[in-house]
Write an enzyme that holds these catalytic residues in place. Structure first.
Site, PDB file in Angstrom:
ATOM      1  N   GLU A 120       0.822  -1.223   0.000  1.00 59.51           N
ATOM      2  CA  GLU A 120       0.000   0.000   0.000  1.00 59.51           C
ATOM      3  C   GLU A 120       0.853   1.268   0.000  1.00 59.51           C
ATOM      4  OE1 GLU A 120      -3.333  -2.599   2.475  1.00 59.51           O
ATOM      5  OE2 GLU A 120      -2.787  -0.611   3.253  1.00 59.51           O
ATOM      6  N   ASN A 153       2.187  -4.825  -3.458  1.00 58.11           N
ATOM      7  CA  ASN A 153       0.853  -5.299  -3.095  1.00 58.11           C
ATOM      8  C   ASN A 153      -0.031  -4.123  -2.688  1.00 58.11           C
ATOM      9  OD1 ASN A 153      -0.969  -7.569  -2.422  1.00 58.11           O
ATOM     10  ND2 ASN A 153      -0.693  -6.921  -0.293  1.00 58.11           N
ATOM     11  N   HIS A 196     -10.135  -6.569  -2.202  1.00 57.56           N
ATOM     12  CA  HIS A 196     -11.162  -6.326  -1.178  1.00 57.56           C
ATOM     13  C   HIS A 196     -12.348  -5.632  -1.846  1.00 57.56           C
ATOM     14  CE1 HIS A 196      -8.641  -7.561   2.143  1.00 57.56           C
ATOM     15  NE2 HIS A 196      -7.668  -6.783   1.725  1.00 57.56           N
ATOM     16  N   GLU A 238      -5.662 -10.950  -1.343  1.00 56.03           N
ATOM     17  CA  GLU A 238      -6.466 -10.753  -0.129  1.00 56.03           C
ATOM     18  C   GLU A 238      -7.958 -10.659  -0.459  1.00 56.03           C
ATOM     19  OE1 GLU A 238      -2.992  -7.804   1.769  1.00 56.03           O
ATOM     20  OE2 GLU A 238      -5.104  -7.436   2.261  1.00 56.03           O
ATOM     21  N   ASP A 298     -11.788 -10.717  -0.626  1.00 51.23           N
ATOM     22  CA  ASP A 298     -13.019 -10.888   0.135  1.00 51.23           C
ATOM     23  C   ASP A 298     -14.053  -9.935  -0.435  1.00 51.23           C
ATOM     24  OD1 ASP A 298     -11.688  -9.344   3.206  1.00 51.23           O
ATOM     25  OD2 ASP A 298     -12.246  -8.442   1.296  1.00 51.23           O
TER      26      ASP A 298
END
Ligand code: G3I
Length: 360
Positions: free
Chosen positions: A169, A210, A246, A277, A279
């Site tokens: 990030e 990432n 996400h 990651e 979701d």
């Protein structure tokens, strides 16, 4: 293999098969059976690492959770216990005990491990942030501390980590380098330094950039493409680009082909790609429409990865609603995972089974 994988994913873009699988809520699939109702790691076979973030506290206290981590996934990521605040709570006092437990479990379960994460602006130990704030730690010392941390942590897991999220990030949603303690104190060069130190400590680990909100083509993913190009031009050992994935049902999703087109840009530079990651949260309460939409959210990320040529790892950020970061972060939202709080399959889990079964 690649051709059939891409063709299969293309086919899938046209139709979803999950309706032929047992209904949501039925018990965990039996390993080794011929039905498509099999654990994700079995359906993924050798074509793709299918992983999950692992909550260390849940892993050590919940037998059902622990068993499902082993049967369902062939890759794991430590959700929190490889982060700086955990591995060096006091300056110079390294504590890899929790992470080592997950490494031992991974070896027992025949799983690869993604390392998460070396340089990030969150979950930093208080001694470091307070030291910088008070001026006790100046830029030169901070650079030495960062180097020491990376060499210590990567060195500790040397030869046992498949992919490291080295820089996490580091670009904001406007496509600018994120204003963090690292950028303010060390300047933009800290990113290249971090990759060089990680590579020095473990030349075999694949080193990744990432971030979130980079699944599709946007100012942010454009900025990452420019950053990756610039780092490669400086001969910095960057090997991969990870899109966290996400999603929120209420915001909609990219298409699988857009995710693949975005990944293809990075792969053209010689990089690997990964979904790191995934979701798909929703505004509570759940209902069937949101659960079906959620299944599509997961599906486009997996299909996008399968359509890409060098996307070799697909990780969900937790797999059961029993343990999830979402409710604590997004008030009134939740149910972001593949299984419900009783580990029963949701439509999203069936969708991933169907996508993987077709792509075999
Ligand atoms: O360990 C302490 C515990 O001692 C204390 O009692 C408890 C109560 O405050 O907090 C515990 O720490 C929590 C930690 O998770 C471990 O559970 C922190 O408060 C909490 O903020 C932290 O949340 C994590 C979050 O990153 C922090 O930024 C989430 O679990 C984790 O899923 C999340 O993961 C990030 C990725 O690393 C990067 N990408 C986004 C993703 C979601 O935010």
């Amino acid at each position: 293999m690649k051709v059939s994988r891409v063709a299969a994913a293309g086919l899938l873009a046209a139709a979803s098969l999950y309706s032929v699988l047992p209904a949501a809520g039925s018990p965990a699939p039996a390993a080794g059976s011929s039905s498509p109702d099999r654990p994700l790691r079995e359906l993924a076979g050798r074509q793709l690492l299918i992983g999950t973030a692992v909550d260390h506290a849940a892993y050590t206290s919940d037998a059902t959770y622990r068993a499902r981590v082993g049967t369902e996934f062939n890759s794991i990521t430590a959700e929190n216990v490889m982060k700086w605040e955990v591995v060096e709570p006091e300056r110079g006092q390294l504590d890899f005990s929790a992470a080592d437990e997950l490494m031992t479990a991974a070896r027992r379960n025949g799983q690869q491990v993604r390392g998460h994460t070396l340089v990030w602006h969150n979950q930093l130990p208080a001694w470091l942030t307070q030291g910088v704030e008070s001026g006790d730690i100046d830029a030169t010392e901070l650079r030495g501390i960062l180097r020491r941390h990376i060499i210590d942590e990567v060195g500790h897991f040397r030869g046992r980590i498949h992919q490291w999220d080295v820089a996490n990030e580091v670009i904001d949603d406007n496509g600018q380098l994120r204003d963090t303690i690292w950028l303010r104190e060390l300047g933009p060069g800290y990113i290249a330094d971090a990759f060089r130190w990680a590579h020095q400590a473990d030349p075999r680990a694949k080193l990744f950039l990432n971030d979130y909100n980079v699944e599709g083509i946007s100012a942010k993913s454009d900025a990452y493409l420019a950053l990756a190009r610039d780092l490669l031009r400086q001969r910095v050992p960057v090997h991969g680009f990870g899109a966290q994935g996400h999603y929120g049902v209420q915001y909609g999703f990219h298409s699988a082909s857009e995710v693949a087109a975005n990944f293809a840009r990075f792969e053209k530079l010689g990089l690997e790609t990964a979904v790191t990651e995934a979701d798909v949260r929703m505004i509570m309460p759940t209902d069937n429409v949101k659960l079906q939409a959620q299944a599509q959210g997961y599906s486009v990320l997996l299909q996008g990865c399968l359509l890409a040529r060098r996307c070799n790892s697909f990780t969900v950020w937790g797999f059961t609603d029993k343990y999830s970061w979402v409710p604590g972060w997004f008030e009134g939202e939740g149910a972001a995972n593949l299984l419900d709080e009783n580990f029963a399959a949701k439509p999203a889990y069936r969708e991933l089974q169907a996508v993987l079964a077709l792509a075999r």
